[in-house]
Design an enzyme around this catalytic site. Sequence first.
Site, PDB file in Angstrom:
ATOM      1  N   CYS A  99      -3.667   4.325   9.330  1.00  7.74           N
ATOM      2  CA  CYS A  99      -2.410   3.907   9.997  1.00  7.74           C
ATOM      3  C   CYS A  99      -1.951   4.758  10.959  1.00  7.74           C
ATOM      4  O   CYS A  99      -0.640   4.575  11.339  1.00  7.74           O
ATOM      5  CB  CYS A  99      -1.084   3.525   8.745  1.00  7.74           C
ATOM      6  SG  CYS A  99      -2.225   2.311   7.492  1.00  7.74           S
ATOM      7  N   CYS A 127       0.690  -1.229   0.017  1.00  4.22           N
ATOM      8  CA  CYS A 127       0.093  -0.062   0.018  1.00  4.22           C
ATOM      9  C   CYS A 127       0.980   1.229  -0.224  1.00  4.22           C
ATOM     10  O   CYS A 127       0.670   2.112  -0.835  1.00  4.22           O
ATOM     11  CB  CYS A 127      -0.979   0.072   1.156  1.00  4.22           C
ATOM     12  SG  CYS A 127      -2.188   1.234   1.311  1.00  4.22           S
ATOM     13  N   CYS A 128       2.042   1.223   0.831  1.00  7.63           N
ATOM     14  CA  CYS A 128       2.802   2.517   0.885  1.00  7.63           C
ATOM     15  C   CYS A 128       3.525   2.846  -0.464  1.00  7.63           C
ATOM     16  O   CYS A 128       3.786   3.634  -0.726  1.00  7.63           O
ATOM     17  CB  CYS A 128       3.825   2.431   2.231  1.00  7.63           C
ATOM     18  SG  CYS A 128       3.285   2.788   3.673  1.00  7.63           S
ATOM     19  N   CYS A 179      -1.310   8.559   7.176  1.00  9.83           N
ATOM     20  CA  CYS A 179      -2.425   8.333   6.703  1.00  9.83           C
ATOM     21  C   CYS A 179      -3.353   7.844   7.878  1.00  9.83           C
ATOM     22  O   CYS A 179      -2.983   7.618   8.897  1.00  9.83           O
ATOM     23  CB  CYS A 179      -2.472   7.169   5.736  1.00  9.83           C
ATOM     24  SG  CYS A 179      -1.525   7.291   4.445  1.00  9.83           S
ATOM     25  N   CYS A 212       7.651   4.389   5.771  1.00 10.10           N
ATOM     26  CA  CYS A 212       6.495   4.267   4.730  1.00 10.10           C
ATOM     27  C   CYS A 212       7.339   3.734   3.305  1.00 10.10           C
ATOM     28  O   CYS A 212       6.673   3.108   2.460  1.00 10.10           O
ATOM     29  CB  CYS A 212       5.775   5.253   4.418  1.00 10.10           C
ATOM     30  SG  CYS A 212       6.842   6.839   3.761  1.00 10.10           S
TER      31      CYS A 212
HETATM   32 FE1  SF4 Z   1      -1.193   2.658   3.151  1.00 10.94          FE
HETATM   33 FE2  SF4 Z   1      -1.397   3.026   5.435  1.00 10.94          FE
HETATM   34 FE3  SF4 Z   1       1.041   3.261   3.849  1.00 10.94          FE
HETATM   35 FE4  SF4 Z   1      -1.095   5.173   3.903  1.00 10.94          FE
HETATM   36  S1  SF4 Z   1       0.339   4.644   5.723  1.00 10.94           S
HETATM   37  S2  SF4 Z   1      -0.237   4.398   2.115  1.00 10.94           S
HETATM   38  S3  SF4 Z   1      -2.917   3.867   4.149  1.00 10.94           S
HETATM   39  S4  SF4 Z   1      -0.265   1.243   4.412  1.00 10.94           S
END
Ligand code: SF4
Length: 243
Positions: free
Chosen positions: A202, A116-117, A199, A225
């Site tokens: 998270c 996701c990151c 985010c 991240c």
């Molecule tokens: Fe995804 Fe969480 Fe990374 Fe944001 S902090 S990009 S929501 S995993």
Amino acid sequence: MPYDVTRLSTALLNDHADTTPQDFLADALDRIAHVAMVSSFGADSAVLLHMIAQIDRALPVLFIDTLALFPETVRYQKDLAAHLGLSNVVTLSPDREELFLTDPDGLLHRSDTESCCQLRKARPLARALQGYDGWITGRKRHQAATRADLARVEVEPETGRIRLNPLADWGSERIRAYLDEAELPRHPLVARGYPSIGCQPCTTRVISGEDERSGRWRGTEKTECGIHFIGKGIARAGQEDAA
Ligand code: SF4
């Protein structure tokens, strides 16, 4: 790049062993042709953005909107940029097609935070940094064990880009003092228990006595991240081996 990156980064490090972040930044921006600042517009971001605004309000400031930020961050970004007169804030977003294919329901962060990151932060930033010779980060040594030996100047071995970390040796007290002295607007979530803000899915509140980044990816091993792994292993200025 028209210059020897290793020599330049070593010279910057030597010339600025004990100068102020402002002097360091002004000189680095003078010596490196194309530089962008990368800012999350988070809890401490106003300090470095204020320093930049005093040197060059038109410097590109890259802001990654992961599309999963707190609404307060999105508002603060606009308010703070206007307050400081920053005229070149560039908002980066995840690639729409990639997002549709990889995270159509927006729940990837629950099963795979690394992917996701990469999708929402690292790849958009890596794309945007192409064409820049250097970038400025707000990282500090005190924030995490992984940053304990952070140097003011780093070189990305894969890309040859220089990273400038002007606040590497600043602690929380100094940050707070600067925010107070310059009367800078604070991110509204700080007063609500979020000393480090990423985010929304998270980031959790932090209670008294906890490390300031402990609310990020709480309950997991994850501490970064991934945007700072762009260019892979970092060579500190003066080192030839990227290791
Ligand atoms: Fe995804 Fe969480 Fe990374 Fe944001 S902090 S990009 S929501 S995993």
